[in-house]
Design a protein around this motif. Structure first.
Motif, PDB file in Angstrom:
ATOM      1  N   UNK A 231     -66.198 -19.954  19.304  1.00 15.27           N
ATOM      2  CA  UNK A 231     -65.811 -18.919  18.196  1.00 15.27           C
ATOM      3  C   UNK A 231     -66.615 -17.873  18.426  1.00 15.27           C
ATOM      4  N   UNK A 232     -68.060 -18.366  18.796  1.00 14.23           N
ATOM      5  CA  UNK A 232     -68.988 -17.277  18.800  1.00 14.23           C
ATOM      6  C   UNK A 232     -68.901 -16.333  19.975  1.00 14.23           C
ATOM      7  N   UNK A 233     -68.531 -16.743  21.041  1.00 10.68           N
ATOM      8  CA  UNK A 233     -68.129 -15.964  22.176  1.00 10.68           C
ATOM      9  C   UNK A 233     -67.093 -14.891  21.727  1.00 10.68           C
ATOM     10  N   UNK A 234     -66.046 -15.491  21.064  1.00  7.37           N
ATOM     11  CA  UNK A 234     -65.016 -14.677  20.931  1.00  7.37           C
ATOM     12  C   UNK A 234     -65.381 -13.629  19.550  1.00  7.37           C
ATOM     13  N   UNK A 235     -66.103 -14.047  19.094  1.00  9.87           N
ATOM     14  CA  UNK A 235     -66.815 -12.858  17.975  1.00  9.87           C
ATOM     15  C   UNK A 235     -67.699 -11.770  18.516  1.00  9.87           C
ATOM     16  N   UNK A 236     -68.403 -12.277  19.714  1.00  9.82           N
ATOM     17  CA  UNK A 236     -69.320 -11.075  20.300  1.00  9.82           C
ATOM     18  C   UNK A 236     -68.119 -10.041  21.178  1.00  9.82           C
TER      19      UNK A 236
ATOM     20  N   UNK B 235     -70.714 -16.169  10.607  1.00  8.27           N
ATOM     21  CA  UNK B 235     -70.490 -17.346   9.242  1.00  8.27           C
ATOM     22  C   UNK B 235     -69.313 -17.546   8.455  1.00  8.27           C
ATOM     23  N   UNK B 236     -68.845 -16.331   8.261  1.00 10.00           N
ATOM     24  CA  UNK B 236     -67.534 -16.465   7.481  1.00 10.00           C
ATOM     25  C   UNK B 236     -66.541 -16.762   8.650  1.00 10.00           C
ATOM     26  N   UNK B 237     -66.433 -16.293   9.590  1.00  8.81           N
ATOM     27  CA  UNK B 237     -65.329 -16.895  10.566  1.00  8.81           C
ATOM     28  C   UNK B 237     -65.476 -18.448  10.934  1.00  8.81           C
TER      29      UNK B 237
ATOM     30  N   UNK C  60     -51.737   2.731  14.092  1.00  7.18           N
ATOM     31  CA  UNK C  60     -53.371   2.323  13.558  1.00  7.18           C
ATOM     32  C   UNK C  60     -53.325   0.938  13.727  1.00  7.18           C
ATOM     33  N   UNK C  61     -54.582   0.656  14.111  1.00  9.18           N
ATOM     34  CA  UNK C  61     -55.273  -0.541  14.477  1.00  9.18           C
ATOM     35  C   UNK C  61     -56.191  -0.876  13.224  1.00  9.18           C
ATOM     36  N   UNK C  62     -55.880  -2.075  12.524  1.00  9.84           N
ATOM     37  CA  UNK C  62     -56.758  -2.391  11.637  1.00  9.84           C
ATOM     38  C   UNK C  62     -57.557  -3.906  12.065  1.00  9.84           C
ATOM     39  N   UNK C  63     -58.791  -3.642  12.022  1.00  9.11           N
ATOM     40  CA  UNK C  63     -59.619  -4.666  12.618  1.00  9.11           C
ATOM     41  C   UNK C  63     -60.417  -5.544  11.520  1.00  9.11           C
ATOM     42  N   UNK C  64     -60.176  -6.766  11.355  1.00  9.94           N
ATOM     43  CA  UNK C  64     -60.749  -7.548  10.512  1.00  9.94           C
ATOM     44  C   UNK C  64     -62.003  -8.057  11.126  1.00  9.94           C
ATOM     45  N   UNK C  65     -63.393  -7.297  10.363  1.00 11.29           N
ATOM     46  CA  UNK C  65     -64.533  -7.752  10.902  1.00 11.29           C
ATOM     47  C   UNK C  65     -65.422  -8.241  10.050  1.00 11.29           C
TER      48      UNK C  65
ATOM     49  N   UNK D  38     -58.380  -9.224  15.110  1.00  9.59           N
ATOM     50  CA  UNK D  38     -59.655 -10.181  14.585  1.00  9.59           C
ATOM     51  C   UNK D  38     -59.657 -11.393  15.221  1.00  9.59           C
ATOM     52  N   UNK D  39     -60.784 -11.947  15.066  1.00 11.76           N
ATOM     53  CA  UNK D  39     -61.090 -13.324  15.563  1.00 11.76           C
ATOM     54  C   UNK D  39     -60.032 -14.336  14.860  1.00 11.76           C
ATOM     55  N   UNK D  40     -60.044 -15.443  15.390  1.00 10.27           N
ATOM     56  CA  UNK D  40     -59.196 -16.481  14.767  1.00 10.27           C
ATOM     57  C   UNK D  40     -60.116 -17.063  13.351  1.00 10.27           C
TER      58      UNK D  40
END
Length: 223
Positions: A175-180, A153-155, A144-149, A28-30
């Motif tokens: 941060x937006x680039x990483x999110x995408x 705005x929350x990030x 198992x991979x757990x992805x926090x999505x 998951x993202x920072x």
């Protein structure tokens, strides 16, 4: 829904022997809450835990000051730390949950730096070659991979709330680039099943009753 399970179409069932430990990795993202999630779910599942090394990282503050100058050094440091961690997990063969997967290092962060001209072609090629040479023969794949999505705005809110000075200097565009990139990356991830956790709805501290719900879901998937 709090969670969603994704099983890649071409995923081959993992051969397991009696006594094999389960290996879960968190992505998951920072600011997504990986460390908190790892700690709480590690306790709930009674799994060993390992965490991304932020405190004491010799390159992180320099990187946030000058990404082009320090990107290669930082990525090599993270790769070294993550490789040692994941190799140890495979050798111990015990139940384990890991804060951030090794796949994100090259497929999210290094690619982002390279695409945005903050890592040279030469450094990216060297780093990528090293990564894939290390991956295939030495490292165990997760069960198992757990992805926090969640929403960007929350990030951004969480990054601001935790108030790390070095992160406050980074433009939101980073941060937006990483999110995408995370959104696209998880669609093509094929090493294991993926459990997607909606961080817009899940808060294991404020809503501790959700811990039991997610624990049951994880155990069901592993079994």
């Amino acid at each position: 829904m709090l969670t969603k399970l994704i099983v890649p179409n071409k995923l081959e069932p993992k051969e397991r022997k009696n006594g094999d430990g389960y290996f879960i990795t968190i992505s998951g993202n920072v600011g997504a809450g990986k460390s908190t999630f790892t700690e709480i779910m590690g306790n709930a599942l009674e799994f060993n835990t390992s965490f991304e090394k932020v405190v004491g990282n010799p390159y992180l503050s320099d990187f946030y000051e000058d990404q082009s100058r320090w990107s290669f050094h930082l990525q090599l440091y993270f790769l070294s730390q993550r490789f040692q961690d994941q190799k140890r997990i495979g050798e111990l063969n015990q139940n384990h949950i890991q804060d951030r997967s090794i796949y994100e290092d090259v497929e999210i962060f290094a690619k982002s730096l390279h695409d945005n001209k903050k890592m040279s072609d030469r450094d990216f090629d060297t780093y990528s070659e090293l990564f894939y040479c290390m991956m295939t023969p030495y490292l165990v794949k997760p069960d198992l991979m757990i992805f926090l999505d969640g929403s960007i705005d929350t990030i951004l809110k969480r990054i601001n709330q935790r108030g790390r000075e070095m992160e406050q200097k980074i433009p939101n565009d980073y941060w937006i680039d990483l999110h995408n990139r995370y959104k696209n990356w998880i669609k093509n991830y094929t090493h294991s099943p993926v459990l997607v956790i909606d961080i817009d709805k899940v808060d294991l501290i404020e809503k501790p009753e959700q811990v039991e719900i997610i624990t049951k879901e994880i155990k069901k998937i592993l079994k």
